[in-house]
Design a protein around this motif. Structure first.
Motif, PDB file in Angstrom:
ATOM      1  N   VAL A   5      -0.129  14.231   5.099  1.00 57.53           N
ATOM      2  CA  VAL A   5       1.111  13.254   4.921  1.00 57.53           C
ATOM      3  C   VAL A   5       1.296  13.512   3.478  1.00 57.53           C
ATOM      4  N   ASN A   6       2.620  13.308   3.090  1.00 60.96           N
ATOM      5  CA  ASN A   6       2.893  13.205   1.683  1.00 60.96           C
ATOM      6  C   ASN A   6       2.827  11.886   1.398  1.00 60.96           C
ATOM      7  N   GLU A   7       3.825  10.969   1.932  1.00 56.82           N
ATOM      8  CA  GLU A   7       3.829   9.576   1.784  1.00 56.82           C
ATOM      9  C   GLU A   7       4.525   8.908   2.789  1.00 56.82           C
ATOM     10  N   ILE A   8       4.612   7.515   3.011  1.00 55.01           N
ATOM     11  CA  ILE A   8       5.103   6.633   4.024  1.00 55.01           C
ATOM     12  C   ILE A   8       6.209   5.744   3.376  1.00 55.01           C
ATOM     13  N   ASN A   9       7.494   6.035   3.567  1.00 53.90           N
ATOM     14  CA  ASN A   9       8.655   4.979   3.113  1.00 53.90           C
ATOM     15  C   ASN A   9       8.778   3.868   3.947  1.00 53.90           C
ATOM     16  N   THR A  10       8.640   2.751   3.646  1.00 52.33           N
ATOM     17  CA  THR A  10       8.415   1.520   4.723  1.00 52.33           C
ATOM     18  C   THR A  10       9.943   1.014   4.865  1.00 52.33           C
ATOM     19  N   ALA A  14      -2.268  15.579   0.180  1.00 52.27           N
ATOM     20  CA  ALA A  14      -2.255  16.824  -0.799  1.00 52.27           C
ATOM     21  C   ALA A  14      -3.321  16.271  -1.847  1.00 52.27           C
ATOM     22  N   PRO A  15      -4.123  17.202  -2.258  1.00 52.79           N
ATOM     23  CA  PRO A  15      -4.997  16.724  -3.483  1.00 52.79           C
ATOM     24  C   PRO A  15      -4.526  16.329  -4.746  1.00 52.79           C
ATOM     25  N   GLY A  16      -4.976  15.538  -5.294  1.00 49.24           N
ATOM     26  CA  GLY A  16      -4.341  15.078  -6.714  1.00 49.24           C
ATOM     27  C   GLY A  16      -5.092  14.159  -7.212  1.00 49.24           C
ATOM     28  N   VAL A  17      -5.006  13.681  -8.361  1.00 52.19           N
ATOM     29  CA  VAL A  17      -5.693  12.584  -9.249  1.00 52.19           C
ATOM     30  C   VAL A  17      -4.520  11.676 -10.090  1.00 52.19           C
ATOM     31  N   MET A  18      -4.914  10.390 -10.095  1.00 55.06           N
ATOM     32  CA  MET A  18      -4.473   9.311 -10.558  1.00 55.06           C
ATOM     33  C   MET A  18      -4.455   9.283 -12.239  1.00 55.06           C
ATOM     34  N   VAL A  19      -3.473   9.102 -12.847  1.00 48.88           N
ATOM     35  CA  VAL A  19      -3.758   8.775 -14.358  1.00 48.88           C
ATOM     36  C   VAL A  19      -3.021   7.690 -15.056  1.00 48.88           C
ATOM     37  N   ASP A  20      -3.450   7.061 -16.045  1.00 44.58           N
ATOM     38  CA  ASP A  20      -2.585   5.979 -16.693  1.00 44.58           C
ATOM     39  C   ASP A  20      -1.989   6.580 -17.995  1.00 44.58           C
ATOM     40  N   ALA A  21      -0.689   6.552 -17.587  1.00 42.85           N
ATOM     41  CA  ALA A  21       0.301   7.097 -18.589  1.00 42.85           C
ATOM     42  C   ALA A  21       0.110   6.374 -20.060  1.00 42.85           C
ATOM     43  N   ALA A  57       0.767  -1.315  -0.017  1.00 44.24           N
ATOM     44  CA  ALA A  57      -0.046  -0.065  -0.149  1.00 44.24           C
ATOM     45  C   ALA A  57       0.860   1.447   0.018  1.00 44.24           C
ATOM     46  N   CYS A  58       1.813   1.239   0.798  1.00 43.21           N
ATOM     47  CA  CYS A  58       2.819   2.214   0.924  1.00 43.21           C
ATOM     48  C   CYS A  58       3.573   2.551  -0.321  1.00 43.21           C
ATOM     49  N   MET A  59       4.076   1.349  -1.164  1.00 39.61           N
ATOM     50  CA  MET A  59       4.738   1.832  -2.407  1.00 39.61           C
ATOM     51  C   MET A  59       3.919   2.494  -3.412  1.00 39.61           C
ATOM     52  N   ASP A  60       2.498   2.348  -3.406  1.00 39.10           N
ATOM     53  CA  ASP A  60       1.738   2.761  -4.158  1.00 39.10           C
ATOM     54  C   ASP A  60       1.252   4.030  -3.631  1.00 39.10           C
ATOM     55  N   LYS A  61       1.446   5.295  -4.023  1.00 32.35           N
ATOM     56  CA  LYS A  61       1.302   6.465  -3.289  1.00 32.35           C
ATOM     57  C   LYS A  61      -0.399   6.795  -3.675  1.00 32.35           C
ATOM     58  N   HIS A  62      -0.937   6.341  -4.719  1.00 27.47           N
ATOM     59  CA  HIS A  62      -2.502   6.449  -4.771  1.00 27.47           C
ATOM     60  C   HIS A  62      -3.108   5.708  -3.535  1.00 27.47           C
ATOM     61  N   TYR A  63      -2.668   4.656  -3.284  1.00 26.59           N
ATOM     62  CA  TYR A  63      -3.493   3.729  -2.556  1.00 26.59           C
ATOM     63  C   TYR A  63      -3.085   4.290  -0.878  1.00 26.59           C
ATOM     64  N   THR A  64      -1.705   4.806  -0.810  1.00 28.24           N
ATOM     65  CA  THR A  64      -1.582   5.184   0.596  1.00 28.24           C
ATOM     66  C   THR A  64      -2.484   6.438   0.836  1.00 28.24           C
ATOM     67  N   LYS A  65      -2.694   7.279  -0.140  1.00 27.25           N
ATOM     68  CA  LYS A  65      -3.818   8.275   0.017  1.00 27.25           C
ATOM     69  C   LYS A  65      -5.161   7.725   0.214  1.00 27.25           C
ATOM     70  N   VAL A  66      -5.541   6.774  -0.274  1.00 29.17           N
ATOM     71  CA  VAL A  66      -6.993   5.977  -0.125  1.00 29.17           C
ATOM     72  C   VAL A  66      -7.080   5.644   1.332  1.00 29.17           C
ATOM     73  N   LEU A  67      -6.008   5.010   2.007  1.00 32.35           N
ATOM     74  CA  LEU A  67      -6.004   4.224   3.469  1.00 32.35           C
ATOM     75  C   LEU A  67      -5.895   5.365   4.325  1.00 32.35           C
ATOM     76  N   LEU A  68      -5.049   6.555   4.073  1.00 30.58           N
ATOM     77  CA  LEU A  68      -4.879   7.592   5.030  1.00 30.58           C
ATOM     78  C   LEU A  68      -6.023   8.473   5.103  1.00 30.58           C
ATOM     79  N   ASN A  69      -6.793   8.490   3.845  1.00 32.49           N
ATOM     80  CA  ASN A  69      -8.005   9.434   3.781  1.00 32.49           C
ATOM     81  C   ASN A  69      -9.264   9.045   4.560  1.00 32.49           C
ATOM     82  N   ALA A  70      -9.123   7.546   4.434  1.00 33.66           N
ATOM     83  CA  ALA A  70     -10.286   6.599   5.079  1.00 33.66           C
ATOM     84  C   ALA A  70      -9.975   6.972   6.568  1.00 33.66           C
ATOM     85  N   ALA A  71      -8.909   7.126   7.130  1.00 39.00           N
ATOM     86  CA  ALA A  71      -8.604   7.285   8.451  1.00 39.00           C
ATOM     87  C   ALA A  71      -8.627   8.518   8.932  1.00 39.00           C
TER      88      ALA A  71
END
Length: 370
Positions: A331-336, A163-170, A144-158
């Protein structure tokens, strides 16, 4: 006292390969040789596990070439037998692959691996199947923490802001479509465009104008097809080291530290990129504790603790936060598996608390050997 055998994994397939080598050199040079018998296992950029290659203790970033795990005439390929658990580590004769010898009993593994195929739950899952204890976060937190998008999902749920943002498929999105998503989300410039599953600031671009967004997505997409577009935050970047060596331990949170970008004082529009982190010693320095009011520092520590618990952290993590001028902490990110060189912020933060680099390594290993 019988020494415990610790396998140290380093290198790996990710872009952070050279940083892993340098982190491992720090660990191997500082580990308590009276307590632990160390088995260094290198992983090449193509994913081959080896022993008896170039001495990993000599890895550094001061030479012309980045450190790298390479196959040599003396190196032996490593093979694993998952069914044998702690006795499942073997090495083959490079000249006679059918001649396979055991590497001996391994009590625990210290995976000093950064990025994909090391910090993302893959190695952790392998070690879980083998029943081998390991330092650091488990499968879920690592992935989860390797993927910054899912880090946001978990943290926001808690209830922890990010930071506001969007995820796109390059692989599929056009610059025009990306701009439309940015506008719909109400994101303000500057933006930061980054690979969702990468680290060490690889592929990160600061975007000041809409015309530069497409190129930034393309650059990030070279590292990961999942690309995160985040609104730049007017804030200071404050980082906390979190330590929970053993299962059941309460998380310990260091005093928050700050990477001070020295050239900002001269008007350089600088952000903490790869060169600032690792190659240019004049670009930044670490301050622990950060120069903030005591109540703000405590708020950062509490957010870091909550974030670590929210992702089911274990062992160690570095929680990177933004602190706005109004005192808001997000929170910006979590480095495990944060950078673990002797001058990295994670060990520096604990050094400021009276825990030496060598003692920190001992705590982490002994925590998983209980």
């Amino acid at each position: 006292m019988t020494k415990k055998r610790i396998a140290v994994l380093y290198g790996g397939r990710a872009d952070e390969h050279p940083i892993s080598c340098v982190s491992a050199a720090g660990v191997l040079n500082a580990i308590d040789a009276e307590r632990f018998d160390v088995l260094p296992i290198g992983i090449t950029k193509t994913g081959q596990w080896i022993v008896d290659g170039p001495d990993p203790r000599n890895a550094n970033l001061s030479g012309e070439a980045m450190p790298e795990v390479t196959v040599t005439a003396t190196s032996r390929p490593v093979m694993l037998d998952v069914s044998l658990g702690k006795d499942g580590f073997f090495a083959a004769d490079p000249h006679n692959p059918t001649n396979i010898a055991p590497l001996g009993h391994v009590d625990a593994v210290f995976p000093v691996l950064h990025g994909m195929y090391g910090e993302d739950g893959t190695v952790q899952g392998l070690l879980e199947m083998m029943g081998v204890p390991y330092v650091g976060c488990g499968v879920l937190a690592s992935a989860a923490c390797m993927d910054k998008h899912y880090t946001k999902v978990l943290l926001n749920a808690a209830g922890i802001p990010t930071a506001p943002g969007v995820m796109v498929d390059a692989r599929r999105i056009s610059a025009a479509e990306a701009l439309e998503q940015v506008e719909q989300a109400g994101l303000q410039y500057p933006l930061f465009v980054k690979p969702s599953r990468s680290g060490s600031s690889f592929g990160v671009t600061k975007v000041e104008q809409p015309a530069a967004l497409g190129e930034a997505i393309e650059k990030a997409g070279k590292h990961d097809w999942k690309v995160l577009i985040e609104q730049g935050i007017d804030a200071r970047e404050i980082e906390c080291a979190v330590l929970r060596p053993g299962e059941g331990d309460e998380p310990q949170v260091s005093q928050p530290g700050e990477i001070v970008l020295d050239r900002r004082e001269t008007g350089d529009d600088q952000f903490y990129d790869f060169d600032s982190k690792y190659l240019d010693s004049s670009a930044s320095h670490v301050e622990v504790p950060a120069n903030l009011p005591a109540e703000t520092l405590e708020r950062v520590r509490e957010v870091a603790r909550r974030a670590f618990v929210a992702v089911d952290g274990a062992g160690l993590s570095r929680v990177d936060t933004f602190v706005t001028p109004s005192g808001t902490v997000m929170v910006n990110e979590i480095n495990t598996m944060p950078g673990f060189t002797p001058i990295s912020l994670y060990p520096k933060a604990w050094e400021a608390a009276g825990i030496s680099y060598a003692a920190l390594i001992t705590r982490l290993i002994e925590g998983v050997l209980r």
